[in-house]
Design a protein around this motif. Structure first.
Motif, short mmCIF file in Angstrom:
data_model
loop_
_atom_site.label_atom_id
_atom_site.label_comp_id
_atom_site.label_asym_id
_atom_site.label_seq_id
_atom_site.Cartn_x
_atom_site.Cartn_y
_atom_site.Cartn_z
N CYS A 76 0.84 -1.09 0.08
CA CYS A 76 0.21 -0.16 0.08
C CYS A 76 0.93 1.19 0.17
O CYS A 76 0.41 2.05 0.14
CB CYS A 76 -0.80 -0.09 1.23
SG CYS A 76 -0.19 0.34 2.84
N ILE A 77 2.19 1.26 0.09
CA ILE A 77 2.97 2.21 0.15
C ILE A 77 3.50 2.52 -1.43
O ILE A 77 4.07 1.51 -1.84
CB ILE A 77 4.10 2.13 0.97
CG1 ILE A 77 3.69 1.90 2.42
CG2 ILE A 77 4.99 3.26 1.15
CD1 ILE A 77 4.77 1.54 3.40
N TYR A 78 3.68 3.90 -1.83
CA TYR A 78 4.37 4.23 -3.14
C TYR A 78 5.04 5.22 -2.74
O TYR A 78 4.66 6.33 -2.34
CB TYR A 78 3.17 4.64 -4.04
CG TYR A 78 3.65 5.04 -5.49
CD1 TYR A 78 4.16 4.01 -6.24
CD2 TYR A 78 3.65 6.37 -5.71
CE1 TYR A 78 4.86 4.62 -7.50
CE2 TYR A 78 4.19 6.83 -6.96
CZ TYR A 78 4.68 5.73 -7.94
OH TYR A 78 5.25 6.34 -9.10
N ILE A 79 6.70 5.14 -3.28
CA ILE A 79 7.42 6.16 -3.12
C ILE A 79 8.28 6.60 -4.17
O ILE A 79 8.35 5.68 -5.07
CB ILE A 79 8.63 5.78 -1.95
CG1 ILE A 79 8.08 5.12 -0.73
CG2 ILE A 79 9.58 6.78 -1.58
CD1 ILE A 79 8.79 4.49 0.19
N GLU A 80 8.19 7.67 -4.36
CA GLU A 80 9.17 8.14 -5.57
C GLU A 80 10.36 9.14 -4.86
O GLU A 80 10.10 9.85 -4.08
CB GLU A 80 8.26 9.28 -6.68
CG GLU A 80 7.82 8.43 -7.91
CD GLU A 80 7.18 9.23 -8.57
OE1 GLU A 80 7.53 10.41 -8.70
OE2 GLU A 80 6.14 8.79 -9.35
N THR A 81 11.49 8.72 -5.48
CA THR A 81 12.70 9.50 -4.79
C THR A 81 12.97 11.10 -5.62
O THR A 81 12.73 11.09 -6.61
CB THR A 81 13.83 9.00 -5.06
OG1 THR A 81 13.91 7.52 -4.51
CG2 THR A 81 15.16 9.63 -4.20
N GLU A 82 13.20 12.08 -4.61
CA GLU A 82 13.42 13.28 -5.08
C GLU A 82 14.50 13.38 -5.92
O GLU A 82 15.83 12.88 -5.62
CB GLU A 82 13.58 14.44 -4.11
CG GLU A 82 13.48 15.94 -4.20
CD GLU A 82 12.37 16.69 -4.26
OE1 GLU A 82 11.71 16.99 -5.33
OE2 GLU A 82 11.66 16.59 -3.11
N LYS A 83 14.80 14.27 -7.12
CA LYS A 83 16.11 14.39 -7.90
C LYS A 83 16.38 15.78 -7.76
O LYS A 83 15.55 16.57 -7.78
CB LYS A 83 15.71 13.84 -9.28
CG LYS A 83 15.50 12.36 -9.39
CD LYS A 83 15.97 11.58 -10.62
CE LYS A 83 15.69 10.13 -10.35
NZ LYS A 83 14.50 9.60 -11.03
N ASP A 84 17.65 15.86 -7.96
CA ASP A 84 18.48 17.28 -8.07
C ASP A 84 18.32 17.93 -9.47
O ASP A 84 17.84 17.10 -10.32
CB ASP A 84 19.71 17.29 -7.20
CG ASP A 84 20.67 16.65 -7.80
OD1 ASP A 84 20.42 16.06 -8.97
OD2 ASP A 84 21.74 16.72 -7.46
N SER A 85 18.75 18.93 -9.80
CA SER A 85 18.57 19.70 -10.98
C SER A 85 19.19 18.69 -12.03
O SER A 85 18.93 18.72 -13.27
CB SER A 85 18.96 20.98 -11.03
OG SER A 85 20.53 20.99 -10.43
N GLY A 87 19.47 15.57 -11.88
CA GLY A 87 18.82 14.14 -12.34
C GLY A 87 19.20 13.15 -11.53
O GLY A 87 19.07 11.94 -11.47
N LYS A 88 20.15 13.49 -10.39
CA LYS A 88 21.03 12.68 -9.37
C LYS A 88 19.82 12.59 -8.14
O LYS A 88 19.38 13.47 -7.66
CB LYS A 88 22.10 13.19 -9.02
CG LYS A 88 22.91 12.36 -8.42
CD LYS A 88 24.29 12.86 -7.74
CE LYS A 88 24.84 12.30 -6.66
NZ LYS A 88 25.73 13.19 -5.75
N PRO A 89 19.70 11.35 -7.88
CA PRO A 89 18.51 11.27 -6.62
C PRO A 89 19.27 11.88 -5.38
O PRO A 89 20.36 11.58 -5.15
CB PRO A 89 18.47 9.74 -6.55
CG PRO A 89 19.62 9.01 -7.33
CD PRO A 89 19.81 10.16 -8.38
N ILE A 90 18.30 12.14 -4.65
CA ILE A 90 18.65 12.85 -3.21
C ILE A 90 17.95 12.13 -2.22
O ILE A 90 16.79 11.70 -2.44
CB ILE A 90 18.57 14.37 -3.29
CG1 ILE A 90 17.45 14.77 -3.50
CG2 ILE A 90 19.75 14.91 -3.95
CD1 ILE A 90 16.98 16.34 -3.25
N LYS A 91 18.30 12.34 -0.91
CA LYS A 91 17.73 11.55 0.16
C LYS A 91 16.75 12.20 0.65
O LYS A 91 16.58 12.69 1.65
CB LYS A 91 18.77 11.21 1.26
CG LYS A 91 20.06 10.31 1.01
CD LYS A 91 20.91 10.22 2.03
CE LYS A 91 21.93 9.17 1.67
NZ LYS A 91 22.78 8.74 2.97
N HIS A 92 15.43 12.28 -0.23
CA HIS A 92 14.20 12.76 0.39
C HIS A 92 13.14 12.23 -0.47
O HIS A 92 13.35 12.19 -1.83
CB HIS A 92 14.38 14.20 -0.09
CG HIS A 92 13.07 15.12 0.73
ND1 HIS A 92 13.19 15.16 1.87
CD2 HIS A 92 12.21 15.66 0.20
CE1 HIS A 92 11.90 15.74 2.35
NE2 HIS A 92 11.41 16.06 1.02
#
Lengths: 207, 400
Positions: A76-85, A87-92
């Motif tokens: 039931c959980i859906y997560i998308e990782t934030e990316k910086d400008s 396109g590199k994933p950041i811890k958020h």
């Protein structure tokens, strides 16, 4: 004699009748919308995300590692990782959704989270007029402060805070030690003799 | 038309006759009956609404609950909400049911109860129908509601309803006997079947104390027997076997819903009001005040106060006693109430023929002998019944 039991019973009900007016504590009914039962500390309903520093966006403890998403039995959980400008994933997490119509309150997400960022809530007045969208909680609905966590589960939150503080101190100490290692060779290099002031400093770092 | 004020009852009667006199002469009898019927129906429908609320709240308090308190202040509008609910519910008629009889049954329960209410005098001259044979008419009319219960059970074509109807018939016919026999004493001693004359005769005072029938030995015994039989006759707990929610779902009312169910409910309560009114008239002094210094309060107020107390008693009993078994019910009726009500007639005869005793302490002696004539057989019957295990827990010989 026949009938004496009836009189005894009538007296008992009369005692209950008048007693319920004279002693309000006899009335055991909790009149729900006005009065609410205090739930026990271990009561759990659905997960929420803890944030620190009064900042529900930046302060989220979640680092979007997606362990809970993988472990969740009903998915039931859906997560998308934030990316910086770049396109590199950041811890958020960019998106963090929990479908509470699917969630079965098993608390596995809480147990697997290595960052103490997802915890079980105690709210139960969650009825909605729609079966679909209204029952999907988004990141902004899920984010609740650490103070709220302390308020609903004081013991557990205290333990978590102690542990987090210990980890943070350990990190600081580690960083200091690392800095010391870096500094030590730098100060040692001009001296003619190169060997061995560094290793002892490393062993002093607590686990 | 000048209203001559002599008493509140006379004022009511004059108001009615003045209203009737406005109509053309041919219409006057019809209008008079219509006004009486309207007053009876409105008054007792109001009491019905109030009783359902008081009953639910009272039972709640007996069980240490607050009772209904959501609709209006203190739940005061609960009866209105109940009425609206039953009106807008779907009216379900089973496919196999006899539609006409199924439709008629609630009315056949309600109509006799309302008719019986018309016979009860609320004050001197305040009976809608003041008959010379009022008591006889009351029982004749009251018996018709048994037919309604059986019609409902039979027409629904359902095993639970037919079981409930069979129980209703068995119970009501059995308890009719002690009911009528215990009123017989009152008829014998007062020498009339007219309900207003019976109430009138209890209107005298003896040093400020009332001369109600319940203060005589036969009256007290008759009152208790009548009260038990009346509880059974009006299908009230602990004799609510025909309904038997836990064993027969709803008994003969299982297949009724919505407004028909409400009419059944109303019929049962009207029956309870009627039989309470009769108890008051026969034993509790009718509309008379309990003390001579309280006669300034109008008679119908006294009647309504007594009716309220009777209803409170019925509610109290309902909140206290669990439902009896069928065999206990029948044993109790035929082996206890019936012999005692027959003996009670003897006690009434004794009381009547010793009325001429004049020596000091005669009243106390008459009371003691008359009371002993019923109390000693009661103890004997209850103890022999206990020995033969007629009442008390049932022993299951084959199911252990």
């Amino acid at each position: 004699m026949l009938g004496s039991g009836i009189i005894k019973g009538l007296l008992e009900t009369a005692r209950n009748f008048f007693g319920s007016f004279r002693q309000p504590e006899r009335l055991v009914t909790i009149e729900y919308p006005e009065q609410q039962r205090t739930v026990p500390e271990n009561n759990r309903s659905f997960p929420f995300l803890v944030f620190d520093r009064n900042d529900p966006v930046k302060g989220l403890r979640c680092v979007s590692c997606k362990i809970c998403e993988k472990e969740c039995p009903p998915q039931c959980i859906y997560i998308e990782t934030e990316k910086d400008s770049r396109g590199k994933p950041i811890k958020h997490p960019k998106v963090f959704d929990i479908d509470i119509s699917v969630c079965m309150s098993c608390q596995i997400c809480v147990e697997v989270c290595p960052f103490d960022s997802i915890k079980m809530d105690q709210t139960y007045e969650l009825s909605q007029f729609s079966r679909y969208d209204a029952l999907i909680l988004h990141k902004i609905d899920l984010a609740k402060s650490n103070e709220y966590y302390h308020q609903i589960k004081p013991t557990e939150a205290g333990l978590v805070d102690e542990q987090l503080a210990a980890e943070r101190e350990a990190q600081i100490a580690k960083a200091k030690a690392a800095a010391a290692i870096k500094v030590a060779p730098a100060t040692a290099s001009p001296t003619p003799k190169p060997p061995s002031p560094a290793p002892p400093a490393k062993t002093e770092v607590p686990a | 038309m000048i209203l001559l004020y002599s008493s509140p009852e006379a004022l009511l009667i004059q108001l009615k006759s003045w209203t009737v006199s406005l109509a053309p002469a041919a219409w006057q009898p019809v209008l008079s009956s219509a006004i009486s019927a309207l007053v009876i129906l409105l008054l007792f429908a109001g009491i019905f609404a109030l009783t359902t609320l008081v009953e639910r709240k009272g039972l709640g308090r007996i069980q240490n609950r607050p009772g209904p308190n959501r609709v209006g202040p203190c739940g005061l509008f609960q009866p209105i909400a109940d009425g609206v609910k039953s009106l807008i519910k779907e009216d379900i008629v089973p496919a196999a049911a006899d539609r006409a009889v199924h439709f008629l049954a609630p009315l056949v329960v309600l109509a006799p109860a309302a008719l019986a209410l018309a016979l009860i005098p609320l004050g001197p001259g305040l009976a809608a129908v003041d008959m010379d044979a009022g008591l006889l008419c009351f029982f004749a009319v009251g018996t018709a509601s048994e037919l309604g219960a059986f019609m409902a059970g039979w027409a629904s074509h359902n095993k639970y309803t037919i079981l409930g109807a069979m129980r209703a018939i068995a119970q009501m016919i059995s308890f009719e006997l002690p009911l009528v026999l215990s009123t017989l004493t009152v008829v014998m001693l007062s020498g009339t079947l007219s309900l207003s004359s019976i109430a009138q005769q209890q209107g005298s005072y003896w040093f400020g104390l009332p001369a109600w029938n319940v203060f005589t030995p036969w009256g007290l015994a008759g009152f208790i027997i009548f009260l038990i039989a009346a509880t059974a006759e009006s299908n009230r707990s602990p004799f609510d076997l025909p309904e038997g929610e836990s064993e027969l779902i709803g008994g003969f009312m299982t297949e009724y819903s919505g407004f028909k169910y409400a009419v059944f409910f109303m019929g049962e309560y009207f029956g309870m009001f009627a039989i309470s009114g009769l108890t008051i008239t026969l034993f509790l002094g009718g509309w008379n005040a309990p003390f001579s210094f309280l006669v300034w309060i109008p008679s119908f107020i006294w009647f309504l106060i007594k009716l309220g107390l009777m209803l409170a008693w019925f509610i109290w009993v309902r909140g206290t006693l669990p439902r009896v078994r069928v065999d206990q019910l029948m044993n109790f009726c035929w082996k206890m109430l019936l012999p005692l009500s027959l003996l009670n007639i003897l006690a009434a005869i004794f009381w009547h023929f010793t009325a001429s005793w004049q020596f000091p302490g005669a009243w106390g002696l008459r009371w003691a002998i008359g009371f002993g004539m019923i109390a000693l057989p009661f103890i004997g019957i209850s103890q022999s019944g206990a020995r033969q295990k007629k009442w008390g827990p049932r022993i299951y010989r084959y199911a252990d």
